[in-house]
Enzyme design. Structure first.
Site, mmCIF file in Angstrom:
data_model
loop_
_atom_site.group_PDB
_atom_site.id
_atom_site.type_symbol
_atom_site.label_atom_id
_atom_site.label_comp_id
_atom_site.label_asym_id
_atom_site.label_seq_id
_atom_site.Cartn_x
_atom_site.Cartn_y
_atom_site.Cartn_z
ATOM 1 N N CYS A 1 -65.595 44.369 -45.463
ATOM 2 C CA CYS A 1 -64.326 43.905 -44.870
ATOM 3 C C CYS A 1 -63.414 43.264 -45.915
ATOM 4 O O CYS A 1 -62.198 43.386 -45.832
ATOM 5 C CB CYS A 1 -64.611 42.932 -43.741
ATOM 6 S SG CYS A 1 -65.619 41.543 -44.246
ATOM 7 N N GLU B 1 -64.195 37.700 -36.625
ATOM 8 C CA GLU B 1 -64.088 38.095 -38.043
ATOM 9 C C GLU B 1 -63.775 39.579 -38.032
ATOM 10 O O GLU B 1 -64.634 40.401 -37.710
ATOM 11 C CB GLU B 1 -65.413 37.858 -38.768
ATOM 12 C CG GLU B 1 -65.881 36.424 -38.802
ATOM 13 C CD GLU B 1 -65.079 35.558 -39.743
ATOM 14 O OE1 GLU B 1 -64.163 36.077 -40.416
ATOM 15 O OE2 GLU B 1 -65.355 34.358 -39.796
ATOM 16 N N GLY C 1 -66.332 42.631 -36.470
ATOM 17 C CA GLY C 1 -66.128 44.058 -36.246
ATOM 18 C C GLY C 1 -64.666 44.404 -36.399
ATOM 19 O O GLY C 1 -63.898 43.666 -37.022
ATOM 20 N N LYS D 1 -76.664 40.846 -30.646
ATOM 21 C CA LYS D 1 -76.361 42.250 -30.287
ATOM 22 C C LYS D 1 -75.968 42.963 -31.577
ATOM 23 O O LYS D 1 -74.825 42.916 -32.003
ATOM 24 C CB LYS D 1 -75.218 42.266 -29.281
ATOM 25 C CG LYS D 1 -75.100 43.447 -28.350
ATOM 26 C CD LYS D 1 -75.145 44.822 -28.930
ATOM 27 C CE LYS D 1 -73.826 45.535 -29.049
ATOM 28 N NZ LYS D 1 -73.908 46.701 -29.944
ATOM 29 N N THR E 1 -60.653 45.213 -35.572
ATOM 30 C CA THR E 1 -59.603 44.412 -34.930
ATOM 31 C C THR E 1 -59.370 44.851 -33.474
ATOM 32 O O THR E 1 -59.169 44.013 -32.594
ATOM 33 C CB THR E 1 -58.308 44.484 -35.759
ATOM 34 O OG1 THR E 1 -58.580 43.874 -37.029
ATOM 35 C CG2 THR E 1 -57.154 43.754 -35.101
ATOM 36 N N GLU F 1 -56.930 50.130 -42.102
ATOM 37 C CA GLU F 1 -58.248 49.933 -42.707
ATOM 38 C C GLU F 1 -59.027 51.246 -42.662
ATOM 39 O O GLU F 1 -59.260 51.796 -41.591
ATOM 40 C CB GLU F 1 -59.007 48.846 -41.953
ATOM 41 C CG GLU F 1 -60.299 48.501 -42.640
ATOM 42 C CD GLU F 1 -61.088 47.433 -41.893
ATOM 43 O OE1 GLU F 1 -61.237 47.570 -40.679
ATOM 44 O OE2 GLU F 1 -61.553 46.487 -42.541
ATOM 45 N N GLY G 1 -62.113 43.422 -31.441
ATOM 46 C CA GLY G 1 -61.938 41.962 -31.379
ATOM 47 C C GLY G 1 -60.883 41.575 -30.350
ATOM 48 O O GLY G 1 -61.079 40.640 -29.556
HETATM 49 P P1 NDP Z 1 -66.808 47.671 -34.018
HETATM 50 O O1 NDP Z 1 -65.698 46.777 -33.714
HETATM 51 O O2 NDP Z 1 -66.767 49.070 -33.507
HETATM 52 O O3 NDP Z 1 -68.196 47.090 -33.458
HETATM 53 C C1 NDP Z 1 -68.711 45.836 -33.838
HETATM 54 C C2 NDP Z 1 -69.762 45.399 -32.820
HETATM 55 O O4 NDP Z 1 -69.127 45.179 -31.564
HETATM 56 C C3 NDP Z 1 -70.850 46.437 -32.571
HETATM 57 O O5 NDP Z 1 -72.068 45.772 -32.329
HETATM 58 C C4 NDP Z 1 -70.341 47.126 -31.311
HETATM 59 O O6 NDP Z 1 -71.365 47.778 -30.586
HETATM 60 C C5 NDP Z 1 -69.790 45.931 -30.552
HETATM 61 N N1 NDP Z 1 -68.808 46.249 -29.514
HETATM 62 C C6 NDP Z 1 -68.010 47.341 -29.400
HETATM 63 N N2 NDP Z 1 -67.238 47.245 -28.281
HETATM 64 C C7 NDP Z 1 -67.541 46.059 -27.691
HETATM 65 C C8 NDP Z 1 -67.084 45.386 -26.511
HETATM 66 N N3 NDP Z 1 -66.149 45.907 -25.721
HETATM 67 N N4 NDP Z 1 -67.630 44.190 -26.198
HETATM 68 C C9 NDP Z 1 -68.556 43.633 -27.001
HETATM 69 N N5 NDP Z 1 -69.050 44.225 -28.106
HETATM 70 C C10 NDP Z 1 -68.542 45.425 -28.462
HETATM 71 O O7 NDP Z 1 -66.968 47.603 -35.587
HETATM 72 P P2 NDP Z 1 -67.918 48.456 -36.502
HETATM 73 O O8 NDP Z 1 -69.347 48.255 -36.122
HETATM 74 O O9 NDP Z 1 -67.364 49.840 -36.563
HETATM 75 O O10 NDP Z 1 -67.725 47.705 -37.920
HETATM 76 C C11 NDP Z 1 -66.689 47.967 -38.772
HETATM 77 C C12 NDP Z 1 -65.593 46.951 -38.628
HETATM 78 O O11 NDP Z 1 -66.087 45.630 -38.827
HETATM 79 C C13 NDP Z 1 -64.514 47.126 -39.674
HETATM 80 O O12 NDP Z 1 -63.251 47.176 -39.063
HETATM 81 C C14 NDP Z 1 -64.613 45.880 -40.548
HETATM 82 O O13 NDP Z 1 -63.446 45.438 -41.120
HETATM 83 C C15 NDP Z 1 -65.178 44.877 -39.629
HETATM 84 N N6 NDP Z 1 -65.892 43.851 -40.390
HETATM 85 C C16 NDP Z 1 -65.325 42.602 -40.525
HETATM 86 C C17 NDP Z 1 -65.949 41.625 -41.274
HETATM 87 C C18 NDP Z 1 -65.384 40.249 -41.387
HETATM 88 O O14 NDP Z 1 -66.133 39.336 -41.666
HETATM 89 N N7 NDP Z 1 -64.109 40.038 -41.178
HETATM 90 C C19 NDP Z 1 -67.227 41.889 -41.963
HETATM 91 C C20 NDP Z 1 -67.727 43.201 -41.733
HETATM 92 C C21 NDP Z 1 -67.065 44.146 -40.966
HETATM 93 P P3 NDP Z 1 -71.798 49.305 -30.908
HETATM 94 O O15 NDP Z 1 -71.290 49.656 -32.252
HETATM 95 O O16 NDP Z 1 -73.262 49.255 -30.837
HETATM 96 O O17 NDP Z 1 -71.191 50.154 -29.857
#
Ligand code: NDP
Length: 485
Positions: A288, A254, A232, A179, A234, A387, A237
């Site tokens: 990140c 992560e 994604g 996804k 926190t 962040e 998550g």
């Molecule tokens: P989000 O948390 O908004 O989204 C990440 C993914 O989760 C997207 O595919 C999103 O879908 C999906 N998603 C959103 N809500 C849900 C849910 N309720 N159930 C299941 N899936 C869901 O993050 P961002 O895309 O905005 O990315 C940025 C964030 O990612 C930053 O906070 C960054 O720190 C973190 N990150 C962490 C890394 C690590 O390895 N620790 C590496 C890279 C980024 P959609 O967006 O399509 O709605």
């Protein structure tokens, strides 16, 4: 190079490329121009269910019966195909994410090696026999796959994160549903085209697109999904952890970071400046592990900042398609607004934002923000604690080692930390005291597919990459057999 498809991108479910059940599509943009790049079919909840069933059936019928050598062969073939298409996929990431093309090409270089690495180590992952007290009992362990895994990616490194989740999951014998982020789905769709060509049985890899709140939520809560690997924010998550708790699913998270870069007065200053500047501009700071809190010993602060500012003045912000560009746009209008809002917050808190470089030419139509230092920041400001995920760094001074350690740990996050010092004892004391999943000394944090990566505190749960990724993707069974019967 024409790398974008003109027809709306379909979902990959089992052996079929299909439109979403309700025929809805959504737009995905080029962040450098704010123009629509392509349309993508949006999955319904029924499509997600169909993808999970396809993955479950593929697991039961074929994939769980394959041996490591067979899975390794397919992953190596996928690595070859990826290498063939690497330039094309890099251009897709440049157009859809806004990464400068030089960075896209560089960041995808290791992907074939990552696939080959997991193909290579999986035959060596074994159970063991255990010499238990009873002479008549044979006691041994089996390391088994988990079944269907949901892999959920953010928008900042769509391809790297997909490959680094996918390779160990498949190598360990699981089937998967990908996804991608709704914001940047296109490189994952290009990867999806390669599975059939590589010879993977239908249903081993499936791809669904659409919003996290509907598609993602349905996926992670589906009873046939055994493991969720999520990268994604926190907040998201924590929500996934709550949604999967009642089924006690295996979850790897992560999450975000607010990593410190600590510069002592005996540091190799030019090297420290290069790492600080690199973290600020790489992928427009949407990384990140980027160090976003610069902790600088007060005796060397002016010298360090002078050199950093000179370096930042030379940054070329512009079209990601131009090989001379250092920094492209942010990924979306939303992200640009968020970053600009944090710069305002910092100013209201008493920090002094200063921007460097210039946005060049027609590129200004896109979602650009220039590299920004928040001078005179204090560690407890919101802008130094939350962040931002953009090209913004808080600059904070410290007196001595113990204050540096205190400030480094004054964060809810614990993803990475960098420190520069030539004092070996101090480096080791700091590395032990810092509460984060990665520490780099006299160099930047660069993740690699063969070393474990994951966060402390609110930066995550579990590890990905390296041998640990195989453990996350398997479960251990203990078997005992009474041989006296
Ligand atoms: P989000 O948390 O908004 O989204 C990440 C993914 O989760 C997207 O595919 C999103 O879908 C999906 N998603 C959103 N809500 C849900 C849910 N309720 N159930 C299941 N899936 C869901 O993050 P961002 O895309 O905005 O990315 C940025 C964030 O990612 C930053 O906070 C960054 O720190 C973190 N990150 C962490 C890394 C690590 O390895 N620790 C590496 C890279 C980024 P959609 O967006 O399509 O709605």
């Amino acid at each position: 190079m024409n790398v974008i498809e003109s027809q709306p991108y379909k979902l990959l479910i089992g052996e079929c490329w299909r439109e979403g059940g309700e025929g809805r599509t959504f737009d995905t943009l080029n962040p450098a121009t704010a123009q629509v790049l392509a349309q993508v079919h949006e999955a319904t909840e029924e499509d997600v269910d169909a993808a999970v069933l396809a993955a479950h059936e593929a697991y039961q019928k074929h994939w769980s019966k394959t041996n490591p050598a067979q899975r390794g062969r397919l992953l190596r073939r996928l690595a070859e195909l990826f290498e063939r298409d690497r330039e094309k996929i890099a251009w897709i990431e440049t157009l859809n994410v806004g990464k400068p093309i030089t960075h896209s090409l560089e960041s995808l270089k290791a992907m074939p090696s990552s696939l080959a690495y997991f193909a290579g180590i999986i035959p060596a992952v074994r159970g063991e026999t255990i010499p238990v007290a009873s002479h008549d009992v044979l006691n041994y362990t089996l390391r088994e796959p988990l079944g269907v895994c949901a892999l959920i990616m953010p928008w900042n490194y769509p391809m790297t994160l997909t490959v680094n989740k996918l390779a160990p999951a498949l190598a360990a014998g699981n089937t998967v549903i990908l996804k991608p982020s709704e914001v940047t789905p296109l490189s994952t769709m290009a990867l999806a085209r390669l599975f059939e060509e590589a010879g993977f049985p239908p249903g081993v890899v499936n791809v669904v697109n659409g919003p996290g709140a509907t598609v993602g939520e349905r996926l992670v809560t589906h009873p046939l999904v055994s493991r969720v690997s999520f990268t994604g924010g926190t907040v998201t998550g924590a929500r996934i952890l709550a949604s999967t708790a009642s089924d006690v699913k295996r979850v790897t998270l992560e999450l975000g970071g607010k990593s410190p870069l600590i510069v002592f007065d005996d540091a190799a200053l030019d090297k420290a400046v290069a790492v600080a500047a690199g973290d600020l501009i790489k992928n427009s700071g949407q990384v990140c592990i980027a160090c976003t809190r610069l902790l600088v010993q007060e005796t060397v602060r002016d010298e360090f900042l002078g050199r950093l500012q000179t370096r930042l003045e030379a940054v070329r912000v512009g079209s990601p398609e131009d090989p001379a560009t250092d920094m492209g746009p942010l990924v979306s209008a939303t992200q640009k607004q968020r970053v600009e809002e944090y710069i305002r917050i910092a100013e209201n808190e008493g920090a002094r934002p200063v921007q460097y470089g210039a946005v060049e030419g027609a590129a200004a139509a896109g979602f650009f923000v220039r590299p920004t230092l928040l001078l005179d920041s204090a560690a407890d400001m919101r802008s130094a604690q939350e962040e931002i995920f953009g090209p913004v760094q808080s600059v904070i001074s410290f007196r001595d080692e113990s204050q540096a350690l205190h400030l480094a740990n004054q964060s809810r996050y614990g993803l990475a930390a960098v420190l520069f010092t030539r004092d070996g004892g101090r480096a080791l004391r700091m590395a032990r005291g810092i509460q984060s999943g990665s520490v780099a000394i006299n160099t930047g944090v660069r993740t690699s597919f063969d070393a474990p990566f994951g966060g402390y505190k609110q930066s995550g749960i579990g590890k990905e990459r390296g041998l640990e990724a195989i453990y996350e993707n398997t479960q251990l069974k203990n078997v005992k057999y009474d041989m006296s019967e």
